[in-house]
Design an enzyme around this catalytic site. Structure first.
Site, PDB file in Angstrom:
ATOM      1  N   GLU A 364      55.685 -28.813 -38.346  1.00 19.60           N
ATOM      2  CA  GLU A 364      55.495 -29.685 -39.531  1.00 19.60           C
ATOM      3  C   GLU A 364      56.811 -29.915 -40.273  1.00 19.60           C
ATOM      4  O   GLU A 364      56.856 -29.904 -41.499  1.00 19.60           O
ATOM      5  CB  GLU A 364      54.388 -29.117 -40.434  1.00 19.60           C
TER       6      GLU A 364
HETATM    7  C1  LIG Z   1      53.682 -24.454 -31.327  1.00 14.27           C
HETATM    8  C2  LIG Z   1      53.977 -25.848 -31.729  1.00 14.27           C
HETATM    9  C3  LIG Z   1      52.954 -26.681 -32.163  1.00 14.27           C
HETATM   10  C4  LIG Z   1      53.233 -28.005 -32.527  1.00 14.27           C
HETATM   11  N1  LIG Z   1      52.191 -28.833 -32.886  1.00 14.27           N
HETATM   12  C5  LIG Z   1      52.435 -30.144 -33.104  1.00 14.27           C
HETATM   13  C6  LIG Z   1      51.357 -31.058 -33.359  1.00 14.27           C
HETATM   14  O1  LIG Z   1      50.179 -30.666 -33.439  1.00 14.27           O
HETATM   15  N2  LIG Z   1      51.637 -32.375 -33.503  1.00 14.27           N
HETATM   16  C7  LIG Z   1      52.899 -32.859 -33.426  1.00 14.27           C
HETATM   17  O2  LIG Z   1      53.081 -34.054 -33.554  1.00 14.27           O
HETATM   18  N3  LIG Z   1      53.957 -32.013 -33.186  1.00 14.27           N
HETATM   19  C8  LIG Z   1      53.747 -30.690 -33.018  1.00 14.27           C
HETATM   20  N4  LIG Z   1      54.791 -29.826 -32.767  1.00 14.27           N
HETATM   21  C9  LIG Z   1      56.152 -30.366 -32.678  1.00 14.27           C
HETATM   22  C10 LIG Z   1      57.021 -29.972 -33.860  1.00 14.27           C
HETATM   23  O3  LIG Z   1      56.633 -30.696 -34.993  1.00 14.27           O
HETATM   24  C11 LIG Z   1      58.486 -30.221 -33.451  1.00 14.27           C
HETATM   25  O4  LIG Z   1      58.808 -29.238 -32.481  1.00 14.27           O
HETATM   26  C12 LIG Z   1      59.419 -30.135 -34.638  1.00 14.27           C
HETATM   27  O5  LIG Z   1      59.232 -31.226 -35.501  1.00 14.27           O
HETATM   28  C13 LIG Z   1      60.897 -30.094 -34.200  1.00 14.27           C
HETATM   29  O6  LIG Z   1      61.186 -31.093 -33.300  1.00 14.27           O
HETATM   30  P1  LIG Z   1      61.975 -30.733 -31.935  1.00 14.27           P
HETATM   31  O7  LIG Z   1      61.255 -29.594 -31.310  1.00 14.27           O
HETATM   32  O8  LIG Z   1      62.131 -31.960 -31.161  1.00 14.27           O
HETATM   33  O9  LIG Z   1      63.375 -30.191 -32.413  1.00 14.27           O
HETATM   34  P2  LIG Z   1      64.665 -31.089 -32.704  1.00 14.27           P
HETATM   35  O10 LIG Z   1      64.313 -32.196 -33.615  1.00 14.27           O
HETATM   36  O11 LIG Z   1      65.312 -31.422 -31.416  1.00 14.27           O
HETATM   37  O12 LIG Z   1      65.571 -30.070 -33.475  1.00 14.27           O
HETATM   38  C14 LIG Z   1      66.321 -29.037 -32.822  1.00 14.27           C
HETATM   39  C15 LIG Z   1      67.106 -28.283 -33.877  1.00 14.27           C
HETATM   40  O13 LIG Z   1      67.998 -29.191 -34.565  1.00 14.27           O
HETATM   41  C16 LIG Z   1      67.737 -29.149 -35.960  1.00 14.27           C
HETATM   42  N5  LIG Z   1      67.916 -30.489 -36.535  1.00 14.27           N
HETATM   43  C17 LIG Z   1      67.416 -31.683 -36.078  1.00 14.27           C
HETATM   44  N6  LIG Z   1      67.774 -32.677 -36.892  1.00 14.27           N
HETATM   45  C18 LIG Z   1      68.486 -32.122 -37.925  1.00 14.27           C
HETATM   46  C19 LIG Z   1      69.107 -32.619 -39.094  1.00 14.27           C
HETATM   47  N7  LIG Z   1      69.069 -33.926 -39.409  1.00 14.27           N
HETATM   48  N8  LIG Z   1      69.741 -31.749 -39.904  1.00 14.27           N
HETATM   49  C20 LIG Z   1      69.792 -30.418 -39.616  1.00 14.27           C
HETATM   50  N9  LIG Z   1      69.215 -29.881 -38.521  1.00 14.27           N
HETATM   51  C21 LIG Z   1      68.563 -30.719 -37.686  1.00 14.27           C
HETATM   52  C22 LIG Z   1      66.275 -28.697 -36.077  1.00 14.27           C
HETATM   53  O14 LIG Z   1      66.017 -28.126 -37.350  1.00 14.27           O
HETATM   54  C23 LIG Z   1      66.177 -27.690 -34.949  1.00 14.27           C
HETATM   55  O15 LIG Z   1      66.686 -26.453 -35.373  1.00 14.27           O
HETATM   56  C24 LIG Z   1      54.548 -28.492 -32.454  1.00 14.27           C
HETATM   57  C25 LIG Z   1      55.581 -27.630 -32.047  1.00 14.27           C
HETATM   58  C26 LIG Z   1      55.305 -26.332 -31.701  1.00 14.27           C
HETATM   59  C27 LIG Z   1      56.424 -25.428 -31.258  1.00 14.27           C
END
Ligand SMILES: Cc1cc2nc3c(=O)[nH]c(=O)nc-3n(C[C@H](O)[C@H](O)[C@H](O)COP(=O)(O)OP(=O)(O)OC[C@H]3O[C@@H](n4cnc5c(N)ncnc54)[C@H](O)[C@@H]3O)c2cc1C
Length: 383
Positions: A364
């Site tokens: 989230e």
């Molecule tokens: C167990 C689990 C359940 C989930 N359930 C859902 C769900 O029901 N529905 C849904 O839609 N999604 C869901 N998600 C997805 C979740 O919302 C995303 O994993 C999350 O938003 C992060 O996106 P990403 O994994 O692509 O990481 P990325 O966006 O690739 O980020 C990787 C790292 O870079 C950092 N980062 C990225 N951009 C910036 C910035 N501008 N400034 C500083 N740091 C940054 C992030 O904080 C993180 O540490 C789920 C994820 C998990 C693990």
């Protein structure tokens, strides 16, 4: 006394006790087994629903309990103290309810909300894709208007309880690039073309399944679009603002359970001829854990109070999410340390709490994204 909640209203205490009793009786006995076997029990959600705990803030005229987020967070905290995964399940099923309660037509509300609020149906929130997590507005799944329906195509990733869901709120692109090109749709499980992809092998919260969803030419009636074309990200972010309070509440429950186990262990474990609690190094650690938990709880209650009184709460919710989930990560790690070798084994729940806490810093909106939201609010006009 240490976890005193007597400052809450009678109604909040009543909900808290109802959720605590159910979670201790029904969830705690099965949680360790089900985490290992990755078993989600749908009947738990139905039973929570029959107690009125799956639609707490949803309006009464659509089958919810019509209560506030302060009651909601009390219930979620208690469920999370027994299982973070079931707390997340209730919280995620709450997102479609918030969305439809806020943006839905009367027909959409009456068709979907009562069954979600009663726990008969389970809901999923479908936003993330492989290429768009934090940068959610860059999503690529498409929704093409063809007469009286849209055709949805694309692949969504990391979707909580998609394999169990009856209703999906899906964000897909109807227009050009960026947030303005995204719209929201209600998909029924019975619609053809909704396929489950891989189920993620996770570090924790294994009772809750995290799925890839493949949308292949899914025909969705225009009447299932929520609000107008281009409102999709506004709808998603509105739901996530409220959702962050429930993620913070989940963190509180997990942290409290870990602190309780650590306090008990520090009382009964003796080394050098006395309980380890008597060593200042351990006692001060526990003291910090309790202080940080109580501080995070006040932050979370503040966000809930703002929401309940109809005031702006999104910054407060982002703050509560960061403070509570970072606290839970630290506190659960310290609890493992206080249990020593036992803490690292599955004989004790603290290693599970630690794995559960990690998820909350990511979902989230990661905690970095929350800090971005908070720091953006500091921008002075004209800069
Ligand atoms: C167990 C689990 C359940 C989930 N359930 C859902 C769900 O029901 N529905 C849904 O839609 N999604 C869901 N998600 C997805 C979740 O919302 C995303 O994993 C999350 O938003 C992060 O996106 P990403 O994994 O692509 O990481 P990325 O966006 O690739 O980020 C990787 C790292 O870079 C950092 N980062 C990225 N951009 C910036 C910035 N501008 N400034 C500083 N740091 C940054 C992030 O904080 C993180 O540490 C789920 C994820 C998990 C693990």
């Amino acid at each position: 006394m240490l976890f005193d909640t007597s400052f809450e209203t009678e109604g909040q205490i009543e909900i808290r006790e109802l959720a605590r009793k159910f979670s201790k009786d029904r969830i705690a006995p099965i949680v360790e087994h089900d985490e290992v076997t990755e078993t989600f029990r749908r009947e738990i959600i139905r039973e929570l629903g029959s107690l009125g705990l799956t639609g707490i803030p949803t309006s009464e005229n659509h089958g919810g309990s019509g209560l506030g987020y302060q009651e909601y967070l009390a219930a979620i905290e208690e469920i999370a103290a027994s299982s973070g995964a079931y707390a997340v399940s209730v919280a995620v099923s709450g997102l479609p309810q918030v969305i439809l309660d806020t943006f839905g037509t009367e027909a959409q509300k009456s068709k979907y909300i009562p069954k979600l609020a009663s726990g008969e149906w389970i809901g999923s929130f479908v936003l993330s894709e492989a290429g768009s997590g934090s940068d959610a507005a860059s999503l690529r799944a498409s929704a093409e208007l063809k007469g009286d329906h849209y055709v949805l195509n694309g692949t969504k990733l990391w979707i909580t309880q998609a394999d169990e869901a009856d209703v999906f709120i899906v964000m897909a692109r109807t227009g050009g690039p960026g947030a303005k090109g995204v719209s929201s749709f209600i998909l029924d499980r019975s619609m053809s073309g909704i396929k489950m992809g891989k189920r993620e092998k996770k570090m924790g919260m294994c009772i809750s399944h995290t799925m890839e969803i493949i949308l292949e030419d899914v025909k969705v009636p225009v009447s299932n679009r929520i609000a107008t074309e281009g409102d999709g990200m506004k709808i998603a972010f509105t739901a996530l603002d409220s959702g962050r309070i429930t993620i913070a509440a989940t963190a509180l429950g997990i942290a409290r359970a870990a602190i309780e186990t650590a306090i008990h262990h520090a009382n009964i474990r003796e080394q050098f001829g006395k309980p380890i609690l008597d060593f200042q190094g351990v006692g001060f650690m526990l003291s910090d854990m309790l202080n940080e938990y109580q501080s995070a709880k006040l932050m979370t209650q503040r966000a809930a109070m703002l929401k309940d009184s109809g005031k702006p709460f999104s910054i407060a919710a982002a703050q509560a999410k960061v403070i509570a989930t970072d606290m839970a990560m630290k506190v659960t790690t310290d609890a493992v340390q206080i249990l020593g070798g036992s803490g690292y084994t599955r004989e004790f729940p603290v290693e599970r709490h630690m794995r559960e806490a990690k998820m909350l810093q990511i979902v989230e909106g990661t905690n970095q994204i929350q800090r971005l939201v908070i720091s953006r609010a500091m921008k002075e006009k004209g800069n």
